[in-house]
Design a protein around this motif. Structure first.
Motif, mmCIF file in Angstrom:
data_model
loop_
_atom_site.group_PDB
_atom_site.id
_atom_site.type_symbol
_atom_site.label_atom_id
_atom_site.label_comp_id
_atom_site.label_asym_id
_atom_site.label_seq_id
_atom_site.Cartn_x
_atom_site.Cartn_y
_atom_site.Cartn_z
ATOM 1 N N LEU A 32 2.779 -11.266 -3.446
ATOM 2 C CA LEU A 32 3.408 -10.308 -2.534
ATOM 3 C C LEU A 32 3.260 -8.882 -3.061
ATOM 4 N N ILE A 33 3.414 -8.698 -4.364
ATOM 5 C CA ILE A 33 3.259 -7.369 -4.953
ATOM 6 C C ILE A 33 1.828 -6.868 -4.765
ATOM 7 N N LYS A 34 0.842 -7.743 -4.965
ATOM 8 C CA LYS A 34 -0.565 -7.350 -4.791
ATOM 9 C C LYS A 34 -0.848 -7.006 -3.331
ATOM 10 N N GLN A 35 -0.348 -7.827 -2.410
ATOM 11 C CA GLN A 35 -0.558 -7.547 -0.984
ATOM 12 C C GLN A 35 0.128 -6.252 -0.568
ATOM 13 N N THR A 36 1.303 -5.986 -1.125
ATOM 14 C CA THR A 36 2.007 -4.739 -0.836
ATOM 15 C C THR A 36 1.212 -3.543 -1.331
ATOM 16 N N ALA A 37 0.668 -3.646 -2.547
ATOM 17 C CA ALA A 37 -0.145 -2.553 -3.103
ATOM 18 C C ALA A 37 -1.383 -2.310 -2.251
ATOM 19 N N ASP A 38 -2.036 -3.386 -1.798
ATOM 20 C CA ASP A 38 -3.217 -3.245 -0.946
ATOM 21 C C ASP A 38 -2.869 -2.606 0.391
ATOM 22 N N ALA A 39 -1.745 -3.020 0.976
ATOM 23 C CA ALA A 39 -1.318 -2.457 2.256
ATOM 24 C C ALA A 39 -0.955 -0.978 2.113
ATOM 25 N N LEU A 40 -0.325 -0.624 0.987
ATOM 26 C CA LEU A 40 0.012 0.782 0.743
ATOM 27 C C LEU A 40 -1.244 1.631 0.572
ATOM 28 N N GLU A 41 -2.266 1.082 -0.054
ATOM 29 C CA GLU A 41 -3.523 1.826 -0.212
ATOM 30 C C GLU A 41 -4.167 2.065 1.155
ATOM 31 N N ALA A 42 -4.062 1.094 2.042
ATOM 32 C CA ALA A 42 -4.670 1.225 3.368
ATOM 33 C C ALA A 42 -3.845 2.100 4.308
ATOM 34 N N ARG A 43 -2.507 2.010 4.231
ATOM 35 C CA ARG A 43 -1.643 2.669 5.218
ATOM 36 C C ARG A 43 -0.781 3.791 4.678
ATOM 37 N N GLU A 44 -0.522 3.815 3.400
ATOM 38 C CA GLU A 44 0.343 4.778 2.711
ATOM 39 C C GLU A 44 1.841 4.568 2.958
ATOM 40 N N LEU A 45 2.227 4.133 4.142
ATOM 41 C CA LEU A 45 3.642 3.954 4.487
ATOM 42 C C LEU A 45 3.796 2.589 5.142
ATOM 43 N N ILE A 46 4.648 1.738 4.569
ATOM 44 C CA ILE A 46 4.844 0.407 5.136
ATOM 45 C C ILE A 46 6.327 0.067 5.218
ATOM 46 N N LYS A 47 6.611 -0.878 6.086
ATOM 47 C CA LYS A 47 7.965 -1.360 6.285
ATOM 48 C C LYS A 47 7.973 -2.855 5.980
ATOM 49 N N LEU A 48 8.997 -3.304 5.248
ATOM 50 C CA LEU A 48 9.140 -4.715 4.912
ATOM 51 C C LEU A 48 10.507 -5.192 5.372
ATOM 52 N N ASN A 49 10.570 -6.462 5.767
ATOM 53 C CA ASN A 49 11.814 -7.032 6.248
ATOM 54 C C ASN A 49 12.271 -8.123 5.288
ATOM 55 N N ILE A 50 13.548 -8.113 4.921
ATOM 56 C CA ILE A 50 14.122 -9.151 4.063
ATOM 57 C C ILE A 50 14.853 -10.130 4.964
#
Length: 97
Positions: A32-50
């Protein structure tokens, strides 16, 4: 470190976004941390739901993800986390100074 003005700007940009990740019973994993880092590199701003079945505290989830992905926590509201990280190759968001 983001200033109050920059956080306010990023919150307004994130308002209309849909969460791209859901954190459930398994909590925060290396994948999840790796996918989050990849998504941040692509989009810069992301939203996650708990999700409700997540055993971890939302603040600890946000700190684990932000430290693992080297990102900034913009906002924690309800069960939603907003993260920002300036992209190296794909910079699209211009922050106010």
């Amino acid at each position: 470190m983001l200033t109050g003005k920059q956080k306010r700007y990023l919150r307004s940009k994130a308002h209309s976004m849909k969460p791209i990740f859901q954190i459930g019973k398994s909590g925060v994993s290396e994948n999840l941390i790796k996918q989050t880092a990849d998504a941040l590199e692509a989009r810069e701003l992301i939203k996650l739901n708990i999700l409700q079945n997540c055993m971890d505290d939302k603040k600890s989830v946000a700190s684990l993800l932000s430290s693992g992905a080297k990102a900034e926590v913009v906002q924690i509201i309800g069960n939603t986390i907003v993260l920002y990280k300036e992209s190296v190759e794909n910079k699209t968001i211009e922050l106010p100074s």
